[in-house]
Design a protein around this motif. Structure first.
Motif, short mmCIF file in Angstrom:
data_model
loop_
_atom_site.label_atom_id
_atom_site.label_comp_id
_atom_site.label_asym_id
_atom_site.label_seq_id
_atom_site.Cartn_x
_atom_site.Cartn_y
_atom_site.Cartn_z
N VAL A 129 0.81 -1.13 0.10
CA VAL A 129 0.12 -0.16 0.10
C VAL A 129 0.82 1.23 -0.10
N ARG A 130 2.00 1.24 0.81
CA ARG A 130 2.77 2.18 0.70
C ARG A 130 4.52 1.98 0.47
N ALA A 131 5.12 2.95 -0.20
CA ALA A 131 6.40 2.39 -0.53
C ALA A 131 7.21 3.05 0.50
N HIS A 132 8.37 2.12 0.90
CA HIS A 132 9.30 2.38 1.91
C HIS A 132 10.55 2.05 1.16
N ALA A 133 11.73 3.05 1.84
CA ALA A 133 13.05 2.77 1.36
C ALA A 133 13.60 1.32 1.66
N GLU A 134 12.95 0.82 2.86
CA GLU A 134 13.30 -0.41 3.25
C GLU A 134 12.23 -1.19 3.22
N PRO A 135 11.32 -1.95 2.38
CA PRO A 135 10.22 -2.47 2.78
C PRO A 135 10.14 -3.91 3.51
N LEU A 136 9.11 -3.87 4.21
CA LEU A 136 8.97 -4.94 5.26
C LEU A 136 8.90 -6.31 4.39
N PRO A 137 9.24 -7.43 5.15
CA PRO A 137 9.24 -8.72 4.33
C PRO A 137 7.64 -9.16 4.08
N LEU A 138 7.31 -9.99 2.89
CA LEU A 138 6.02 -10.11 2.89
C LEU A 138 5.71 -11.31 3.94
N PRO A 139 4.47 -11.44 4.44
CA PRO A 139 4.02 -12.51 5.27
C PRO A 139 4.30 -13.96 4.66
N ARG A 140 4.75 -14.75 5.68
CA ARG A 140 5.12 -16.13 5.17
C ARG A 140 5.14 -17.07 6.32
N TYR A 141 4.81 -18.40 5.84
CA TYR A 141 4.71 -19.28 6.94
C TYR A 141 6.23 -19.53 7.75
N GLU A 142 6.10 -19.61 9.03
CA GLU A 142 7.26 -19.54 9.73
C GLU A 142 7.71 -21.07 10.01
N ARG A 173 2.69 -8.03 9.84
CA ARG A 173 3.76 -6.87 10.57
C ARG A 173 3.27 -5.65 10.53
N ALA A 174 3.73 -5.06 11.80
CA ALA A 174 3.19 -3.46 11.87
C ALA A 174 4.07 -2.53 10.67
N ASP A 175 3.13 -1.83 9.81
CA ASP A 175 3.63 -1.04 8.93
C ASP A 175 3.65 0.60 9.48
N ILE A 176 4.29 0.77 10.63
CA ILE A 176 4.21 2.19 11.03
C ILE A 176 5.28 2.69 11.02
N GLU A 177 5.49 4.11 11.08
CA GLU A 177 6.51 5.08 11.30
C GLU A 177 7.07 5.12 12.69
N GLY A 178 8.12 4.87 13.07
CA GLY A 178 8.65 4.69 14.33
C GLY A 178 8.12 3.96 14.97
N GLU A 179 7.17 4.49 16.38
CA GLU A 179 6.70 3.61 17.37
C GLU A 179 5.42 4.02 17.66
#
Length: 151
Positions: free
Chosen positions: A12-25, A35-41
């Motif tokens: 939905v948003r572009a980031h310089a360092e994108p979060l990993p896509l969900p996967r089965y652990e 994962r939380a796609d938030i800025e900061g805390e």
């Protein structure tokens, strides 16, 4: 084992360092971690709720839903869970998947970008037609509700 179902996902948003896509652990895991796609805390106070973005939208095929479920480790260690559990992502929804967290502990919890906050389980859905009847068929349980099948 059933072959994997292909499900489209869009960031939905572009980031310089994108979060990993969900996967089965693990090999037999039922859910993929969101994962939380938030800025900061983001600090969630005791008994406070927060709608946390994941940064992802999914394109489920007809006949499927995605269930957003709590992570047991967050619930056990920090008292964080989901208010509407499981949350349902319908096959025709194309917006961002968000997670409604609540802090049931007595301590504030600080969430950081990229932390795993929920599980996503994709499951088939059975569509039904309701038929109104005057009387339902009898069963051994009958109308026994909460606690009627054991102690």
């Amino acid at each position: 084992m059933t072959p994997p179902l292909s499900v489209g996902v869009r960031r939905v948003r572009a980031h310089a360092e994108p979060l990993p896509l969900p996967r089965y652990e693990t090999a037999l895991a039922a859910g993929m971690d969101l994962r939380a796609d938030i800025e900061g805390e983001l600090t969630i106070a005791p008994l406070q709720r927060a709608l946390v973005p994941t940064g992802l939208a999914v394109g489920l095929p007809p006949g499927y839903e995605a269930q957003v479920r709590p992570r047991s480790g967050l619930a056990l260690r920090h008292g964080l869970t989901l208010l509407n559990s499981p949350g349902t992502v319908d096959a025709d929804f194309r917006g961002e998947v968000q997670v409604l967290l609540v802090n049931l502990s007595q301590e504030p919890f600080t969430l950081r970008r990229g932390e795993r906050i929920a599980q996503l389980v994709v499951a088939p859905v059975c569509r039904v037609s309701l038929v109104e009847l005057e009387v339902l068929d009898a069963t051994g349980r009958g109308e026994g509700g909460f606690g009627s099948t054991g102690r």
